[in-house]
Design an enzyme around this catalytic site. Structure first.
Site, PDB file in Angstrom:
ATOM      1  N   SER A 110       0.743  -1.461   0.026  1.00 44.70           N
ATOM      2  CA  SER A 110      -0.115   0.031  -0.038  1.00 44.70           C
ATOM      3  C   SER A 110       0.641   1.523   0.065  1.00 44.70           C
ATOM      4  CB  SER A 110      -0.833   0.062   0.995  1.00 44.70           C
ATOM      5  OG  SER A 110      -0.303   0.090   2.391  1.00 44.70           O
ATOM      6  N   LYS A 112      -5.457   4.577   8.638  1.00 44.90           N
ATOM      7  CA  LYS A 112      -4.288   5.272   8.230  1.00 44.90           C
ATOM      8  C   LYS A 112      -4.880   6.973   8.215  1.00 44.90           C
ATOM      9  CE  LYS A 112      -2.451   1.641   5.472  1.00 44.90           C
ATOM     10  NZ  LYS A 112      -2.122   1.098   3.993  1.00 44.90           N
TER      11      LYS A 112
END
Length: 379
Positions: A262, A307
């Site tokens: 990611s 996140k």
């Protein structure tokens, strides 16, 4: 009357009030203790779930463990400033680790944590070692792909070769293709040095009743023909593919102990920043996430909620969110503290950072307020 006629019949004495008070609490106490024991056991029992929590944050423009996180050589580089943060997700539970009911219940009440069934991510036979190995492979691949995407964004040519990764036993490819074969063409379509080779190969196999593949094996070219079979609902020949890149620059990554794909978009932005004059961020603090392909397309990731929470806590003011993660990010983001920009491509990401650096976010491509997907440019 007999002598016994007036004998009193003994009657059991009724318990006094004091006796009642002594007996009832004993039963209640025993029942209460058992209830607490059962609750405690239930809370401490392991459950088949994983918890996702905000993990460490790393500045891709900075150092990690005393060394530059990204070191570019073989081309002119420029000093930069600010932060382009890559974000991670900490996982509690999963293969080889227990999650307890108390932890899962607590996470359900915590907006920054997510509870997911372990089986949704990993087959039952997966081990902790399998997870670590998979994360390492994904991280390594994401680094190569990030460099490729950055080269494409900067119009710097590079070469990519498509290799056979693994061959599935009892598949059409068994005994015909070998691990490490370099795929030159499929049905006459040249693949070598084509950044889109993996996609072309996959699409050709799925749309064909037979395929003719030319591979380079050692010092010779080998021509093999086979018929795809339906495997798990789609046509396939039974191979995995691996890309081998040749870049005009050297890029090393100091990311030991960090896994997964990611960070690709943030890596690509940092590489572009180092290879172009001036600071892309204008010295400001941005963060984001997103898997990326060599063509610069940004894909969704897991743990978006964690996140955006971590980036806000660290002081970032702009968060770059893959389009397919918009709903989760908008739900979790405190938009009074951080601006969320939607990114479909690396070009979107670079434009968003540069506009933010210039102090103009009025026409950023944004996630809609309700978190729904929106394919119109400029929204």
């Amino acid at each position: 009357m007999t002598a016994n006629a007036h004998r009193a019949v003994p009657v059991p004495a009724a318990p006094t009030r004091g006796d009642t008070r002594r007996r009832v609490p004993r039963l209640t106490t025993t029942s209460g203790v058992m209830t607490y024991i059962l609750i405690a056991l239930a809370i401490l029992l392991p459950v088949p779930y994983m918890l996702q929590l905000p993990g460490p944050v790393f500045n891709t423009l900075g150092d990690y463990q005393g060394k530059p996180m990204i070191d570019v050589s073989g081309a002119k580089t420029y000093p930069t400033d600010g932060r382009i943060d890559m974000l991670t997700v900490a996982v509690s539970g999963g293969p080889g680790r227990d999650t307890y009911a108390s932890q899962a219940l607590g996470a359900l009440l915590h907006s920054k944590e997510t509870v997911i069934p372990t089986e949704a991510y990993y087959p039952l036979e997966t081990t902790r070692e399998d997870v670590a190995a998979s994360n390492a492979v994904e991280m390594s691949s994401s680094q190569d792909v990030a460099v490729a995407a950055a080269m494409g964004q900067l119009d710097k040519p590079y070469k990519v070769h498509l290799l056979v990764g693994e061959v599935v036993p009892d598949s059409p490819a068994e005994a015909k293709l070998r691990k490490g074969d370099r795929i030159i063409s499929v049905n006459g379509k040249k693949l070598d040095s084509d950044p889109a080779a993996a996609r072309v190969m996959s699409e050709t196999v799925q749309s064909s009743d037979s395929v003719d593949i030319v591979v380079e094996r050692g010092d010779e070219d080998v021509d093999v023909a086979m018929k795809p079979e339906t495997i798990d609902g789609r046509k396939a020949i039974g191979i995995s593919m691996k890309q081998d890149f040749e870049f005009p620059i050297d890029v090393s990554f100091n990311v030991e102990g960090i896994g997964g794909p990611s960070a690709g978009t943030m890596f690509a932005l940092a590489i572009i920043d180092e290879l172009t004059p001036g600071a892309m961020t204008g010295g400001k603090h941005v963060a984001g996430t997103g898997e990326i392909d060599p063509a610069g397309n940004v894909g969704p990731i897991g743990g978006a909620r964690q996140k955006v929470a971590a980036s806000t806590a660290r002081g970032a003011k702009l968060f770059l969110s893959p389009a397919d993660n918009c709903a989760e990010v908008i739900e979790a983001a405190d938009q009074s503290k951080i601006t969320v920009a939607r990114i479909d491509t690396l070009d979107d990401a670079q434009n968003a950072v540069e506009k933010y650096a210039a102090g103009d976010t009025s026409d950023l491509k944004k996630c809609p307020a309700d978190g729904a997907d929106n394919n119109e440019k400029g929204q």
